[in-house]
Design an enzyme around this catalytic site. Structure first.
Site, short mmCIF file in Angstrom:
data_model
loop_
_atom_site.label_atom_id
_atom_site.label_comp_id
_atom_site.label_asym_id
_atom_site.label_seq_id
_atom_site.Cartn_x
_atom_site.Cartn_y
_atom_site.Cartn_z
CB SER A 120 30.89 73.07 16.15
OG SER A 120 29.67 73.31 15.47
CG HIS A 137 22.67 53.89 40.13
ND1 HIS A 137 22.13 52.73 39.61
CD2 HIS A 137 23.16 53.55 41.36
CE1 HIS A 137 22.28 51.74 40.48
NE2 HIS A 137 22.91 52.22 41.55
#
Length: 461
Positions: free
Chosen positions: A318, A188
């Site tokens: 980037s 999870h």
């Protein structure tokens, strides 16, 4: 100035640029279907050429083609297979749903090459006729699906299976020395009990092993060929035994276990075998998406993420953030996976729309399947070369996160009970202390007892 010649079909005469070998039906398709630029895949054209070669050989052996005609057809096809006439197969996917125009494109080019050899002049229908000789005993309705199956098998064996085996090899090689690296597991996306990095990667390895098994299982029906069914599956204008002999020729030429389909009505009207195979490609995409995303998560950081894996740095990431490097190979692979999943939806819809005796979504089915095979093959190879080969564990980070995990408390359940173990975890989390400190504070265990029980190395088998 361009030179033209005149070719004809049942609709009349049409001009064709002299340098090309195709005939009237190909030219009409070019004129009538100016829809985008997705051409029939090269491997499908190759499969169709193999089909015509084998058909001509069988027709000659059955006494239905003269030696001179059969030999000229065979020589023409060998030149096509050698890549000599690639610019003569210009038709787009978006044409008739039976693939008739592409079948005729192949028939016309073969006949034209053969006629040039025999007469010195390309084109025409004498002495080699595109229908009466090259297409003898065949229909587009059985030839095109046969080529679809041949192309799928060849692309899979030549591209996809080697790529997946390559990935499997490097995953196994990378993880073989990771059996001593104990890390925290996550369920999870929350902390769970420990496992080794090798155990974690063993799941990925098994997914790829199963992928290869699924491919072999799904190919069993793809090996069955429609040739001999002709127009609707009855075999009209095809001699008895042609289908069996033809499949044997294809199997011999390709070194793949092709056989004639036992029911030609099914193999013309439906493409369930290819829908199933596309489903296998879809499942492989699902597996690769999971593997790639896990590697992306484990490599997140470099300082504020999980950071348990060092991913290779291949290029700047980037245009605004200096020094940023991104998991670009993962991103490329996962985008491919979404495309393959989308392709399967297209194949599913197309496969479900076979009406009566013929499915007429054949070109879009094979286009998407072959694209999926190519995309998966290329992206997996790129992923291996530029990512998997350079993966390295960040031991310090793995140890830090493991030792801080509250879920090590799970091993205390048999000793002090679930409820008391939960109290230790909550206490440690609430006050920012270690599990050992919380256990001592709550008087459940001494430090010595805790150290004897909570040993990550004993929690992984």
């Amino acid at each position: 100035m361009k030179n033209y010649r005149i070719e004809s079909d049942s609709f009349g005469e049409i001009q064709i640029e002299e340098k090309f070998y195709w005939g009237a039906q190909t030219q009409r398709s070019l004129n009538n279907f100016k829809i985008s630029k997705q051409k029939m895949p090269k491997i499908l054209i190759r499969a169709l050429a193999i089909l015509k070669k084998c058909a001509a050989q069988v027709n000659y052996e059955f006494g239905d083609l003269e030696y001179k005609i059969a030999t000229s057809i065979d020589k023409a096809i060998d030149r096509i297979l050698a890549g000599e006439f690639e610019d003569n197969f210009p038709l787009v996917v978006w044409q008739t749903g039976s693939g008739t125009q592409t079948n005729m494109n192949m028939n016309e080019v073969i006949a034209s090459i053969a006629n040039e050899e025999l007469t010195g002049k390309k084109g025409g229908k004498f002495p080699v006729h595109p229908n009466d000789h090259v297409n003898k005993g065949q229909s587009s309705n059985d030839s095109f699906p046969t080529a679809m199956h041949i192309a799928t098998v060849l692309a899979t064996k030549q591209q996809l299976i080697p790529a997946l085996n390559n990935l499997l090899t490097y995953l196994q090689d990378k993880s073989k020395d990771w059996d001593k690296i104990i890390k925290i597991g996550r369920t999870h996306l929350q902390d769970a009990t420990p496992l080794t990095l090798k155990q974690e990667f063993s799941g990925y390895i098994t997914q790829i092993e199963y992928a290869l098994e699924r491919i072999e299982d799904a190919l069993k029906k793809v090996y069955l060929l429609a040739q001999g069914g002709t127009a609707v599956g009855t075999g009209i204008n095809s001699k008895i035994g042609f289908d069996i002999k033809f499949a044997q020729k294809v199997a011999e030429f390709t070194q793949q276990p092709f056989k004639t389909a036992p029911n030609k009505f099914e193999s013309l009207a439906a493409h369930d075998a290819l829908v199933e195979f596309s489903g296998t490609l879809n499942t492989i995409a699902v597996s690769l998406m999971k593997i790639a995303n896990d590697i992306r998560l484990l490599g997140s950081g470099p300082r504020c993420g999980l950071g348990e894996l060092h991913l290779p740095e291949n290029e700047p990431g980037s245009s605004i953030m200096p020094g940023k490097v991104n998991p670009t190979q993962v991103e490329a692979l996962t985008m491919v996976c979404t495309q393959v999943m989308g392709n399967h939806v297209t194949v599913t819809i197309a496969g479900s729309n076979g009406h009566l005796e013929l499915n007429v979504f054949k070109p879009v089915i094979i286009y998407n399947i072959l694209q999926s095979i190519e995309l998966l093959s290329d992206s997996v190879n790129s992923f291996v070369t530029h990512c998997v080969k350079g993966l390295e564990p960040n031991i310090a980070r793995i140890n830090t996160l493991r030792d801080k995990s509250l879920m090590l408390v799970t091993v205390l359940n048999p000793h002090i009970g679930y409820d008391n173990a939960a109290k230790i975890a909550k206490e440690a989390h609430k006050y920012g202390i270690t599990l050992k400190e919380a256990a001592k504070k709550l008087n459940f265990l001494s430090e010595e007892e805790f150290d004897k029980i909570v040993v990550p190395e004993k929690m992984i088998s």
